[in-house]
Design an enzyme around this catalytic site. Sequence first.
Site, PDB file in Angstrom:
ATOM      1  CB  CYS A   1      42.031  37.584  16.552  1.00 12.78           C
ATOM      2  SG  CYS A   1      41.879  37.096  18.297  1.00 12.78           S
ATOM      3  CB  VAL A   2      36.533  35.550  17.250  1.00 13.73           C
ATOM      4  CG1 VAL A   2      36.171  35.113  15.850  1.00 13.73           C
ATOM      5  CG2 VAL A   2      37.148  34.409  18.041  1.00 13.73           C
ATOM      6  CD  GLN A   3      39.384  37.431  23.732  1.00 10.69           C
ATOM      7  OE1 GLN A   3      38.266  37.028  23.448  1.00 10.69           O
ATOM      8  NE2 GLN A   3      39.781  37.579  24.973  1.00 10.69           N
TER       9      GLN A   3
ATOM     10  CB  CYS B   1      40.095  30.034  19.274  1.00  7.91           C
ATOM     11  SG  CYS B   1      41.789  30.687  19.423  1.00  7.91           S
TER      12      CYS B   1
END
Length: 246
Positions: free
Chosen positions: A181-183, A63
């Site tokens: 953002c890795v999401q 995150c």
Amino acid sequence: METEVPAILRARETVAPERFTFHSSRMRMTHVTPEQLKAMDADSDRCALELSDAHVDVLGYACLVAIMSMGLGYHRVSEERLHGRTVENGAPAPVVTSAGALVHGLHTLGAKKIALLAPYMRPLTRTVVDYLTHEGIEVLDYEALEIPNNLDVAAHDPAKLPGLARALDHADADAVVLSACVQMPSLGAVEEAEQLLGKPVVSAAICTAHQMLRALDLPAAAPGAGHLLSGAYAQAPLGTGSTSGE
């Protein structure tokens, strides 16, 4: 992190001999707010211990904004502390944070000026901008998509990102961050965006994969993941300064 980093390394397996397994431990967070991010980060020590039980070779903290919201330069503090948890558990492993990886990925590209897209609310996106500025990276323009729900971030259509990136003031940018953002998924759109914009395009997940490979002392290259992983920076030094395990 649990989809794009494995996808990048699976693509690498088509051109290199190494094989990878993936192991995850979760910190809870449903809404991307400063309060939930702080509580989530406090849970990262538990995750590092759980993953080091599996004797993984590298850990990736997944995150970006959780790290950046904890204060300027915090990725170094987090990486050192979580590495310490693995040492205490008798299974030492390097730790790469997506926040630190994005910083180092941009430095590796020589990108002093950038434009970026982020799914966060505007105040948190400003936190990202300020964090990068502190690390010597000027953000010329940015777009906050203002998606508060974490599942909605994951459901955002990556096909929309190249058009959103083109709308940024990117003419003088050395690189564009398609997803800070890795999401928020972006991997499938990175090479299209590079062709559209005519300059390197990265994401937090791509930078994390690059740094994880360097932490493993492997050439950081994979097909289909943009300029950073094209092979041009395969032997770039590991940055200072990660909690999905591998």
